[in-house]
Write a protein that holds these residues in place. Structure first.
Motif, short mmCIF file in Angstrom:
data_model
loop_
_atom_site.label_atom_id
_atom_site.label_comp_id
_atom_site.label_asym_id
_atom_site.label_seq_id
_atom_site.Cartn_x
_atom_site.Cartn_y
_atom_site.Cartn_z
N HIS A 6 -8.16 -9.53 -7.40
CA HIS A 6 -6.85 -8.90 -7.61
C HIS A 6 -6.05 -8.88 -6.30
CE1 HIS A 6 -6.92 -7.69 -11.80
NE2 HIS A 6 -8.20 -7.34 -11.65
N ALA A 7 -6.71 -8.64 -5.18
CA ALA A 7 -6.01 -8.65 -3.89
C ALA A 7 -5.45 -10.05 -3.62
CB ALA A 7 -6.95 -8.21 -2.77
N GLY A 12 0.97 -11.78 -2.29
CA GLY A 12 2.35 -12.15 -2.02
C GLY A 12 3.33 -11.00 -2.20
N GLY A 13 2.89 -9.91 -2.80
CA GLY A 13 3.77 -8.76 -3.05
C GLY A 13 3.74 -7.76 -1.92
N SER A 14 4.48 -6.70 -2.10
CA SER A 14 4.55 -5.62 -1.11
C SER A 14 3.22 -4.86 -1.06
CB SER A 14 5.66 -4.64 -1.50
OG SER A 14 5.30 -3.95 -2.69
N ASP A 15 3.07 -4.00 -0.06
CA ASP A 15 1.87 -3.17 0.02
C ASP A 15 1.76 -2.24 -1.18
OD1 ASP A 15 1.11 -4.40 2.37
OD2 ASP A 15 1.47 -2.65 3.65
N ASP A 16 2.89 -1.72 -1.68
CA ASP A 16 2.86 -0.88 -2.89
C ASP A 16 2.32 -1.68 -4.08
OD1 ASP A 16 3.75 1.47 -1.76
OD2 ASP A 16 5.76 1.37 -2.62
N ARG A 105 -6.57 -1.83 4.86
CA ARG A 105 -5.50 -1.00 5.41
C ARG A 105 -4.74 -0.30 4.29
NH1 ARG A 105 -0.41 -1.98 5.66
NH2 ARG A 105 -0.57 -4.25 5.51
N VAL A 106 -4.42 -1.05 3.25
CA VAL A 106 -3.69 -0.49 2.11
C VAL A 106 -4.54 0.57 1.39
CG1 VAL A 106 -2.81 -1.10 -0.20
CG2 VAL A 106 -2.16 -2.47 1.79
N PRO A 111 -4.96 8.18 -0.84
CA PRO A 111 -6.16 8.39 -1.66
C PRO A 111 -6.07 7.64 -2.99
CG PRO A 111 -4.80 10.36 -1.63
CD PRO A 111 -4.17 9.39 -0.67
N ALA A 112 -7.21 7.14 -3.41
CA ALA A 112 -7.30 6.46 -4.71
C ALA A 112 -7.28 7.51 -5.82
CB ALA A 112 -8.57 5.64 -4.77
#
Length: 190
Positions: A6-7, A12-16, A105-106, A111-112
């Motif tokens: 998934h990562a 290619g997307g933002s950190d969000d 880092r993300v 928190p998850a």
């Protein structure tokens, strides 16, 4: 597909967007209005990837081959097996990866969700994403997930079959992964 795949698809997307992809398994329901738009888009993307993979003929054939008693759990095991093959493809057995560093880092930044709250810190601290390059580690992770489920550990029972099927699973991954990437890999923002 699991965290690493998934990562890779979301990189290619933002950190969000990446974070949404990483935490999606911990988010219930279809109402994502409480989440920032980038995170919600990542959650939706993760779900698209899962639906695509689950419906793929390669995955259907593998599930039919899985032992009867453990067939219901084969999808969970396959998600981690796919991460093993992604790790090998990315050369993670050789060490440091910018993708893994960004992913950690993300994941450390916030928190998850509760369903992943205990798993994510361990995943980061023990560097699971690099360690997925080792098939034996991946199989131990699969068995470990099975200990968190109620009843007999059907995932641990599935490990010998995965070990026997490793070469065949890799061949099937090499058919599946290019199609997943073509359909769902997010291009980098300029």
């Amino acid at each position: 597909m699991n965290f690493l795949a998934h990562a890779w698809l979301a990189r290619g997307g933002s950190d969000d967007f990446l974070w949404g992809n990483l935490i999606a398994d911990g988010v219930k329901g279809s109402d994502l209005s409480a989440w920032p738009e980038g995170v919600a888009a990542g959650i939706r993307h993760h779900r698209q990837v899962d639906a695509f993979v689950d419906a793929h003929p390669v995955v259907a054939r593998i599930r039919r081959r899985a032992p009867d008693r453990q067939r219901r759990y084969a999808g969970i095991a396959l998600d981690l097996v796919w991460d093993h093959f992604v790790a090998r493809e990315l050369g993670l057995q050789a060490g440091h990866s910018p993708l893994v560093a960004r992913t950690y880092r993300v994941l450390r930044a916030r928190p998850a969700p509760a369903r992943l709250a205990t798993l994510v810190p361990v995943l980061v601290e023990q560097d699971w994403l690099h360690r997925y390059a080792d098939f034996a580690f991946t199989c131990r992770a699969i068995a470990g997930i099975g200990r968190r489920l109620s009843g007999p550990n059907r995932l641990a029972e599935l490990v010998p079959w995965l070990e026997e099927e490793q070469r065949r699973l890799e061949e099937e991954f090499l058919r599946l992964w290019p199609e997943v990437r073509q359909a769902l890999e997010v291009p980098a923002h300029p």
